[in-house]
Scaffold this motif. Structure first.
Motif, PDB file in Angstrom:
ATOM      1  N   VAL A  61      45.674  22.460  41.481  1.00  0.00           N
ATOM      2  CA  VAL A  61      46.821  22.931  40.697  1.00  0.00           C
ATOM      3  C   VAL A  61      46.759  24.444  40.519  1.00  0.00           C
ATOM      4  O   VAL A  61      47.755  25.155  40.707  1.00  0.00           O
ATOM      5  N   LEU A  62      45.583  24.954  40.183  1.00  0.00           N
ATOM      6  CA  LEU A  62      45.433  26.394  39.994  1.00  0.00           C
ATOM      7  C   LEU A  62      45.700  27.155  41.287  1.00  0.00           C
ATOM      8  O   LEU A  62      46.351  28.208  41.282  1.00  0.00           O
ATOM      9  N   ALA A  63      45.207  26.622  42.404  1.00  0.00           N
ATOM     10  CA  ALA A  63      45.411  27.287  43.693  1.00  0.00           C
ATOM     11  C   ALA A  63      46.881  27.306  44.090  1.00  0.00           C
ATOM     12  O   ALA A  63      47.360  28.269  44.696  1.00  0.00           O
ATOM     13  N   GLU A  71      42.422  32.264  46.267  1.00  0.00           N
ATOM     14  CA  GLU A  71      41.357  33.005  46.951  1.00  0.00           C
ATOM     15  C   GLU A  71      40.011  32.797  46.264  1.00  0.00           C
ATOM     16  O   GLU A  71      38.983  32.633  46.922  1.00  0.00           O
ATOM     17  N   MET A  72      40.019  32.784  44.931  1.00  0.00           N
ATOM     18  CA  MET A  72      38.784  32.664  44.177  1.00  0.00           C
ATOM     19  C   MET A  72      38.116  31.300  44.352  1.00  0.00           C
ATOM     20  O   MET A  72      36.890  31.196  44.504  1.00  0.00           O
ATOM     21  N   LEU A  73      38.921  30.240  44.353  1.00  0.00           N
ATOM     22  CA  LEU A  73      38.370  28.881  44.326  1.00  0.00           C
ATOM     23  C   LEU A  73      38.210  28.267  45.706  1.00  0.00           C
ATOM     24  O   LEU A  73      37.422  27.331  45.865  1.00  0.00           O
ATOM     25  N   TYR A  74      38.955  28.762  46.692  1.00  0.00           N
ATOM     26  CA  TYR A  74      38.887  28.152  48.018  1.00  0.00           C
ATOM     27  C   TYR A  74      38.396  29.122  49.094  1.00  0.00           C
ATOM     28  O   TYR A  74      37.415  28.863  49.769  1.00  0.00           O
ATOM     29  N   ASP A  75      39.077  30.255  49.247  1.00  0.00           N
ATOM     30  CA  ASP A  75      38.662  31.195  50.287  1.00  0.00           C
ATOM     31  C   ASP A  75      37.228  31.674  50.077  1.00  0.00           C
ATOM     32  O   ASP A  75      36.381  31.568  50.948  1.00  0.00           O
ATOM     33  N   ASP A  76      36.943  32.204  48.873  1.00  0.00           N
ATOM     34  CA  ASP A  76      35.598  32.716  48.605  1.00  0.00           C
ATOM     35  C   ASP A  76      34.568  31.604  48.630  1.00  0.00           C
ATOM     36  O   ASP A  76      33.466  31.765  49.144  1.00  0.00           O
ATOM     37  N   HIS A  77      34.926  30.454  48.061  1.00  0.00           N
ATOM     38  CA  HIS A  77      33.985  29.336  47.993  1.00  0.00           C
ATOM     39  C   HIS A  77      33.621  28.852  49.392  1.00  0.00           C
ATOM     40  O   HIS A  77      32.455  28.604  49.693  1.00  0.00           O
TER      41      HIS A  77
END
Length: 221
Positions: A61-63, A71-77
């Motif tokens: 939901v946040l993404a 970017e914070m929760l998926y790309d970087d992770h």
């Protein structure tokens, strides 16, 4: 709840459309808000502010709501896990096939014996830029699309909305901000602005407060 009927005027008989679009946005908002308040259904926990309060949320939901969270929760992770994984763009292109495969898998499983997939780990993340009250309100808006704005947290909400690029909330907060500038609240708002010095929106908010003080200086002092 609402219905949307197609326009039937000026259409040939062969093009007659007998479909109706049904919407229930309020129910959707309530259900998503309920989802965010059940820790067992959330897959990320934020540790917020100096008191380290826990705020749960749903990463997907946040993404979907914020490019910063995407970017914070998926790309970087994903980059931290392995450099050989596909990027977020490729994963989003393939989401239809993945969703279909999972749906077929669920249909082929016995209803009573089905267990939800646990391949997505629960993530914990520290948030130090904002107070827990502000961040909790941000999460409420991200999940439900609605929020009760109030003078006590309006400065932090505007700064947080701008930081995470929830621009509709930022714009709404800026429209509400002048209504928060009253004799009994302006000092509190000014203290909040000092607390959030360094954020992009702080100069704009400070200018509005100083204009109010200039116009009502004797009463404020």
């Amino acid at each position: 709840m609402s219905y949307e009927f197609p326009s039937w005027r000026n259409k040939p008989t062969d093009d007659f459309d007998d479909t109706v679009i049904f919407k229930d946005s309020a129910c959707l908002c309530n259900d998503l808000g309920f989802l965010a308040h059940l820790p067992e259904l959330c897959d990320i926990t934020f540790i917020v502010g100096p008191d380290k309060e826990l705020v749960c949320a749903v990463r997907a939901v946040l993404a979907a709501r914020s490019p910063v969270f995407l970017e914070m929760l998926y790309d970087d992770h994903q980059r931290n896990e392995t450099s050989s994984r596909k990027g977020i763009g490729d994963r989003m292109k393939a989401k239809t096939n993945v969703a279909t495969a999972r749906f077929i898998k669920r249909l082929s499983s016995p209803i009573l014996g089905f267990q939800p997939e646990r391949d997505t780990p629960h993530v914990t993340m520290r948030v130090e830029k904002f107070d827990s009250d502000v961040f909790r309100q941000l999460m409420e808006f991200a999940h439900t699309g609605k929020l009760d704005l109030q003078p006590r947290t309006i400065t932090g909400v505007i700064c947080a909305a701008d930081y995470y690029e929830l621009m509709d909330l930022c714009d709404g907060g800026l429209q509400f901000f002048p209504m928060c500038l009253k004799m009994d609240t302006v000092c509190m708002v000014l203290l909040d602005i000092e607390k959030y010095q360094g954020h992009n929106m702080t100069p704009t908010l400070q200018e509005k407060v100083l204009d109010f003080v200039d116009c009502n200086g004797n009463d404020v002092l």
